[in-house]
Design an enzyme around this catalytic site. Sequence first.
Site, mmCIF file in Angstrom:
data_model
loop_
_atom_site.group_PDB
_atom_site.id
_atom_site.type_symbol
_atom_site.label_atom_id
_atom_site.label_comp_id
_atom_site.label_asym_id
_atom_site.label_seq_id
_atom_site.Cartn_x
_atom_site.Cartn_y
_atom_site.Cartn_z
ATOM 1 N N THR A 99 0.848 -1.199 0.000
ATOM 2 C CA THR A 99 0.000 0.000 0.000
ATOM 3 C C THR A 99 0.877 1.240 0.000
ATOM 4 O OG1 THR A 99 -0.113 0.413 2.390
ATOM 5 C CG2 THR A 99 -1.620 -1.240 1.480
ATOM 6 N N ASP A 100 0.280 2.371 -0.267
ATOM 7 C CA ASP A 100 0.937 3.637 0.003
ATOM 8 C C ASP A 100 0.768 3.934 1.495
ATOM 9 O OD1 ASP A 100 2.273 6.046 -0.357
ATOM 10 O OD2 ASP A 100 1.197 6.536 -2.190
ATOM 11 N N TYR A 101 1.388 5.006 1.950
ATOM 12 C CA TYR A 101 1.476 5.361 3.367
ATOM 13 C C TYR A 101 0.084 5.495 4.007
ATOM 14 C CZ TYR A 101 3.926 7.711 7.274
ATOM 15 O OH TYR A 101 4.461 8.054 8.498
#
Length: 766
Positions: free
Chosen positions: A288-290
């Site tokens: 995932t992204d942050y």
Amino acid sequence: MRIKIKILLILFLSLSNAYSQKEKKTIPPTPKSIFVSQLMAKMTLQEKIGQLNLPTSGDITTGQANSSNVAKSIAEGKVGGLFNIKSAQKIKEVQRIAVEKSRLKIPLLFGMDVIHGYETTFPIPLGLSCTWDMNLIKRSAEIAAQEASADGINWTFSPMVDISRDPRWGRVSEGSGEDAFLGSQIAKAMVKGYQGDDLSKNNTILSCVKHFALYGAPEAGREYNTVDMSRIKMYNDYFPPYKAAVEAGAGSVMASFNEVDGIPATSNKWLMTDVLRKQWRFKGFVVTDYTAIPEMEEHGIGDLQTVSALALKAGIEMDMVGEGFLKTLAKSLKEGKVTMQEIDNAVRLILNAKYDLGLFQNPYQYCDENRAKTEVYTQSNRNEARKIASQSLVLLKNTNNILPLKKSGTIALIGPLADAKENMSGTWSVATKFENSISLLAGIREVAGNFTKILYAKGSNLDDDAVLEEKATMFGKSLHRDNRTKEELQSEALKIANQSDVIVAALGESAEFSGECSSRTNLEIPLTQKELLQALLKLGKPVILVLFNGRPLVLNQEVATVPAILDVWFAGSEAGYAIADVLFGDENPSGKLTTTFPRSVGQVPIYYNHKNTGRPLGNNEGKFEKFKSNYIDERNEPLFPFGFGLSYTNFEYSNLKLSSVKINFKNTLKVTIDIANTGSFDGKEIVQFYIRDLFASVTRPVKELKGFQKINLKKGEKQTVTFEISAEDLKFYNAALQFVAEPGTFEVFVGSNSDTNTKAAFELVN
């Protein structure tokens, strides 16, 4: 004899132990699939979920790894990797916790945003794309991998391959422009540069293609905003670079923040499983992204447990920072909301990546402090960065050949970006040591030589608004705001300008004026800088605008009034030298734009490969026509088209020929054109090849880039350039999302930019 046998047995077992505390490379005990299966059979549920957890390094500092908050989680097997930790020494300390204190001694991945170089920084990706040189782009990634791997990093969150046609979006600076064909070539070059031909070598790192998918098309150009488009546009215009990166062997993919078809990408099974895994046969893992998993609560998809289960089932393997997997998957498994097979599939992919990187052979192979001392920010790497940067600069205007400058007389260097070395590396330069970067002032002083006098004044701040300037100079990239009045700053600048023969104005954006969460509604140079520039022009001396920017800007006034404009983007740690090399003619500019420059923000989104309407303006550009597709207050065409860029020499195109006027689905057609250097300098030209499908089952763009060649011609030299066309080059996704070529008539265009009208026609027949 027994003693000798015992000693040999102990030595053999020691060498066979994949989790040995020794830092010597050993032979893996078994092939990957068997090794990973055997390891997973020993893992508890909590240890498996731990492999899916990617926290940031947090409070880890040198000498304090064992006492850090994250150390306890690592020792308990609750961490699969870390990011935002730098240096071989620190990473070795943390890796030691994983392979010596955790029960199964599974090594960690160490990731970082190595976006356009490590300590040796190259131009921002948008600038790098303007070289149109895949060898240089690949080489920049190889050097980045070499330096990062020498300093402990084995995974980069790059390349970013998002297509964007909206310069309001700040992260256009981090991509490769508006074109899917060019973007695909760059994506492949970057992946191959990072990963090499063997990931287990200690000078290669795992790449991560981002942001999957469509992240570059947010509504209103506003960061993290909604994306909504047809699938036919996805497949034809936005998907190709992601697919190209996957086909090049990218080891990981990062999910985007935005929604796709009303479902956040992080929980979109069609995107992550049907497209990525089934259609494209991706074999790596998805991160995932942050904090993207908990952010789905804000999207209105469900609570943390619900969105975490949705992400796993969609095809997400690793949770960056959100800890949704860590906190909820065991409960979801117990309640039947996820399956053990889904967890195992995710764990296996992450362990596969660690195996491929050689971490089970030697967990410390990226932690050689001697490499860190001898392979990072070397003079050789800096020399290459300088050369690459010089080819990323785009000459937008050069009236009366005001450039190149002579290495004599007096030059006034004026502007808030003139002595701003902290900003030269641009956005997403997290490993750069800003104090080492070369400012334009330092570069000009060195390259100009002893017979040129250089005078300097700041002239203005970035913007009159101190709060705005603070937003645009984050992460240690201060412009050292001058508290004198606007009038005082300008007066000083005019005084030294009056003493000069020529004025170089270093103006534009600061490094963080573009980048993540740096969306803009006004695409012009800040007003205080525009006023400074106009005051300098009134002196009647030659003025060169050196434009710093991370996106296309609206430059109507500047183009109308300034004799010469050199777009230098943010050219990296060697920026000052590279820009000076071009200004003084030691390097002939050869960069070409990979994004269209608008006349007005009201034209956005604007891009060269648009489609016709049923009422196109046609050949009456510049003249308003009622009931045609045009603006009442602005022209349709851009200020600078895609592919545009001047040189200090001139290139003449002639004699466009086709080897045939017909082609079938089995043979190829050759397109040739003569290019002559008719100017006074040796130079490089990027010859661009476009195609138009005149009639098809779905509407097609007015032009599409299908090839390009970068050639080097000495003055007076002529060369014949050849392109080949096959039916494969004519394929597109139709209404049924089938990748097809359809018989019919096509036009080919060859020229120096997308606005070329040098064309010929041929027919595709069955």
